[in-house]
Design a protein around this motif. Structure first.
Motif, short mmCIF file in Angstrom:
data_model
loop_
_atom_site.label_atom_id
_atom_site.label_comp_id
_atom_site.label_asym_id
_atom_site.label_seq_id
_atom_site.Cartn_x
_atom_site.Cartn_y
_atom_site.Cartn_z
N ASP A 1 0.78 -1.17 0.21
CA ASP A 1 0.02 0.15 -0.08
C ASP A 1 0.94 1.20 0.10
O ASP A 1 0.48 2.21 -0.69
CB ASP A 1 -0.84 -0.24 1.39
CG ASP A 1 -1.93 1.02 1.26
OD1 ASP A 1 -2.65 1.10 0.02
OD2 ASP A 1 -2.50 1.86 2.35
N GLU A 2 2.13 1.16 0.62
CA GLU A 2 2.89 2.21 0.90
C GLU A 2 3.74 2.57 -0.65
O GLU A 2 3.84 3.68 -0.96
CB GLU A 2 3.66 2.08 2.11
CG GLU A 2 5.04 3.57 2.02
CD GLU A 2 5.77 2.97 3.32
OE1 GLU A 2 6.92 3.84 3.45
OE2 GLU A 2 5.71 2.08 4.09
N GLN A 3 4.04 1.66 -1.11
CA GLN A 3 4.93 1.59 -2.26
C GLN A 3 4.15 1.83 -3.55
O GLN A 3 4.49 2.13 -4.46
CB GLN A 3 5.62 0.38 -2.49
CG GLN A 3 6.69 -0.10 -1.23
CD GLN A 3 7.39 -1.42 -1.37
OE1 GLN A 3 6.95 -2.17 -2.28
NE2 GLN A 3 8.34 -1.88 -0.52
N GLY A 4 2.88 1.44 -3.56
CA GLY A 4 2.02 1.44 -4.86
C GLY A 4 1.28 2.67 -4.76
O GLY A 4 0.34 2.85 -5.78
N THR A 5 1.14 3.40 -3.88
CA THR A 5 0.26 4.77 -3.82
C THR A 5 0.75 5.73 -4.92
O THR A 5 1.90 6.24 -4.98
CB THR A 5 0.16 5.25 -2.50
OG1 THR A 5 -0.49 4.71 -1.69
CG2 THR A 5 -0.61 6.54 -2.66
N GLY A 6 -0.10 6.18 -6.04
CA GLY A 6 0.27 6.96 -6.97
C GLY A 6 1.42 6.64 -7.91
O GLY A 6 2.10 7.42 -8.40
N ARG A 7 1.53 5.36 -8.09
CA ARG A 7 2.51 4.62 -9.13
C ARG A 7 1.76 3.89 -10.11
O ARG A 7 0.65 3.71 -10.16
CB ARG A 7 3.43 3.66 -8.35
CG ARG A 7 4.18 4.30 -7.03
CD ARG A 7 5.16 5.20 -7.27
NE ARG A 7 5.82 5.90 -6.39
CZ ARG A 7 7.25 5.36 -5.95
NH1 ARG A 7 7.51 4.21 -6.48
NH2 ARG A 7 7.67 5.89 -4.89
N SER A 8 2.49 3.37 -11.16
CA SER A 8 2.28 2.52 -12.06
C SER A 8 1.93 1.22 -11.71
O SER A 8 3.29 0.63 -11.16
CB SER A 8 2.96 2.64 -13.37
OG SER A 8 2.80 4.04 -14.08
N VAL A 9 1.26 0.36 -11.65
CA VAL A 9 1.06 -1.06 -11.28
C VAL A 9 1.49 -2.15 -12.32
O VAL A 9 0.47 -1.84 -13.04
CB VAL A 9 -0.06 -1.44 -10.55
CG1 VAL A 9 0.03 -2.77 -10.03
CG2 VAL A 9 -0.14 -0.42 -9.23
N MET A 10 2.15 -3.01 -12.53
CA MET A 10 2.27 -4.02 -13.51
C MET A 10 2.41 -5.31 -12.88
O MET A 10 3.02 -5.68 -11.98
CB MET A 10 3.63 -3.87 -14.37
CG MET A 10 3.52 -2.48 -15.19
SD MET A 10 5.16 -2.08 -16.06
CE MET A 10 6.15 -1.59 -14.72
N VAL A 11 1.44 -6.15 -13.25
CA VAL A 11 1.16 -7.43 -12.74
C VAL A 11 1.20 -8.65 -13.70
O VAL A 11 0.79 -8.49 -14.71
CB VAL A 11 -0.38 -7.31 -11.97
CG1 VAL A 11 -0.45 -8.80 -11.28
CG2 VAL A 11 -0.26 -6.38 -10.88
N ILE A 12 1.87 -9.75 -13.37
CA ILE A 12 1.76 -10.90 -13.97
C ILE A 12 1.19 -11.95 -12.77
O ILE A 12 1.87 -12.15 -11.73
CB ILE A 12 3.20 -11.42 -14.49
CG1 ILE A 12 3.88 -10.68 -15.54
CG2 ILE A 12 3.02 -12.87 -15.09
CD1 ILE A 12 5.12 -11.05 -16.00
N LYS B 1 4.49 -15.28 -10.00
CA LYS B 1 3.57 -14.25 -9.67
C LYS B 1 4.58 -12.83 -9.62
O LYS B 1 5.18 -12.72 -8.70
CB LYS B 1 2.74 -14.34 -8.36
CG LYS B 1 2.01 -13.38 -8.00
CD LYS B 1 1.27 -13.90 -6.65
CE LYS B 1 0.45 -12.87 -6.05
NZ LYS B 1 -0.15 -13.44 -4.75
N LEU B 2 4.52 -11.82 -10.35
CA LEU B 2 4.99 -10.72 -10.38
C LEU B 2 4.49 -9.34 -10.46
O LEU B 2 3.35 -9.15 -10.87
CB LEU B 2 6.02 -10.70 -11.62
CG LEU B 2 7.19 -9.36 -11.72
CD1 LEU B 2 8.08 -10.25 -12.58
CD2 LEU B 2 6.70 -8.43 -12.39
N VAL B 3 4.74 -8.46 -9.29
CA VAL B 3 4.06 -7.38 -9.22
C VAL B 3 5.02 -6.28 -9.03
O VAL B 3 5.82 -6.13 -8.31
CB VAL B 3 3.20 -7.32 -7.87
CG1 VAL B 3 2.63 -5.83 -7.64
CG2 VAL B 3 2.22 -8.37 -7.76
N ILE B 4 5.06 -5.10 -9.87
CA ILE B 4 5.95 -4.17 -9.91
C ILE B 4 5.12 -2.85 -9.53
O ILE B 4 4.30 -2.38 -10.11
CB ILE B 4 6.51 -3.95 -11.24
CG1 ILE B 4 7.13 -5.04 -11.89
CG2 ILE B 4 7.60 -2.68 -11.39
CD1 ILE B 4 7.68 -4.96 -13.27
#
Length: 330
Positions: A113-124, A211-214
């Motif tokens: 939640d802290e790292q993804g706020t206001g960022r681009s999310v890329m998921v496999i 399972k990859l989440v950027i």
């Protein structure tokens, strides 16, 4: 609101812990300086007694030898751990979660939640059930706050993927259940797109590998095992470094290669169609898909025969119901 309050409280506690650490160090150094003369006098008095007692002298020598061995082992372990830590930092590894206990889940959720706020999310992912749509899952709140989302999921409409799911022969990994999970993930992405989020979904047909989440400068990695639940596998956190030689760069490049592959169709969230494009990005064709629940396969004749025989046996069993006579199953 609650999450923001928790974030402010954690930041305050970290700041208070840092200040308390410095206060404790200053107090300990002052106490040692004040007690050093008295301690030196007591030590000299104790040594004058020990040097004339053979047993006490041998005991002190053994204790000193044990302490020296412990100190040398501690220094050696510290140097080895420092070398491993430098190697991990060079590779970009900043966190590791070997188990998914309640405390680890809360820590993972707070970090994402802290790292993804206001960022681009890329998921496999596989179906997105545990990553996207679970309201207590890893990305339940991140997707609501992200700027853009690029999602790669397994294609449930592909014949190879369907055959692979049916070949597993596992009661928890049936094709209808998997297709329903993908359908719910697509419904969530449609809701995000409806509120103005930039959301793109692509589908791949091969077996899921990772399972990859950027999330911006951080990358979360988990391995899909053929015989184990993915939730039991350890999860690694990689961070982008300035030298661009860490594992973050490798896996981010892997994601972009998969995302830009013309073999993967894009799912149109507005028309429920698979869009196939050429290597130059030009649209080639569209294939409509039925995203509703997967049809349940009709039972075989042998299954119907067995079920009918079982029903006939139950009807003739002794009980409060009247038996049925003369019913020909054939």
């Amino acid at each position: 609101m609650f999450q923001e309050s928790c974030f402010v409280l954690r930041a305050f506690l970290r700041h208070a812990a840092g200040s308390l650490y410095h206060i404790v160090i200053v107090a300990m150094s002052a106490g040692i300086a004040l007690l050093l003369p008295a301690g030196a006098g007591r030590f000299l008095s104790f040594w004058s007694h020990v040097e004339h007692d053979t047993f006490s002298l041998i005991a002190v020598e053994m204790i000193a030898a044990v302490l020296l061995m412990g100190c040398f082992n501690s220094v050696h372990r510290s140097l080895r751990d420092r070398a491993l830590a430098e190697a991990a930092l060079g590779a970009g590894l900043v966190s590791f979660f070997p188990r998914r206990g309640p405390q680890a889940r809360r820590r993972i959720h707070a970090l994402k939640d802290e790292q993804g706020t206001g960022r681009s999310v890329m998921v496999i992912g596989s179906s997105g059930a545990e990553t996207l749509m679970d309201q207590v899952g890893d990305l339940s709140s991140v997707l609501d706050k992200c700027l853009e989302a690029k999602i790669l999921l397994v294609n449930p409409f592909n014949r190879d993927a369907r055959a692979r799911m049916q070949a597993l022969a596992h009661p928890a990994c049936t094709y209808p259940a998997f297709r329903e999970e993908v359908r719910q993930s697509i419904a969530l992405l449609k809701r995000l797109k409806a509120i103005g989020k930039v959301v793109k979904l692509k589908l791949y047909a091969d077996a899921p590998l990772v399972k990859l989440v950027i999330l911006g400068d951080y990358l979360w990695l988990q391995h899909y095992h053929a015989d184990l639940d993915s939730q039991t596998m350890p999860e690694y956190v990689l961070q982008r470094n300035r030298k661009e030689h860490g594992l973050y760069t490798f896996y981010a490049h892997y994601f972009m290669q998969r995302w830009e592959s013309p073999e993967l169709p894009e799912y149109d969230l507005e028309t429920d169609e698979l869009v196939f494009r050429s290597r130059t990005g030009q649209e080639i064709r569209r294939e409509p898909v039925e995203i509703g629940p997967a049809p349940v396969a009709a039972p075989s004749a042998e299954t119907v025969r067995v079920d009918a025989q079982e029903a006939f046996r139950l009807l003739h069993a002794p009980g409060p119901y009247l038996p049925v006579r003369g019913y020909d199953l054939e």
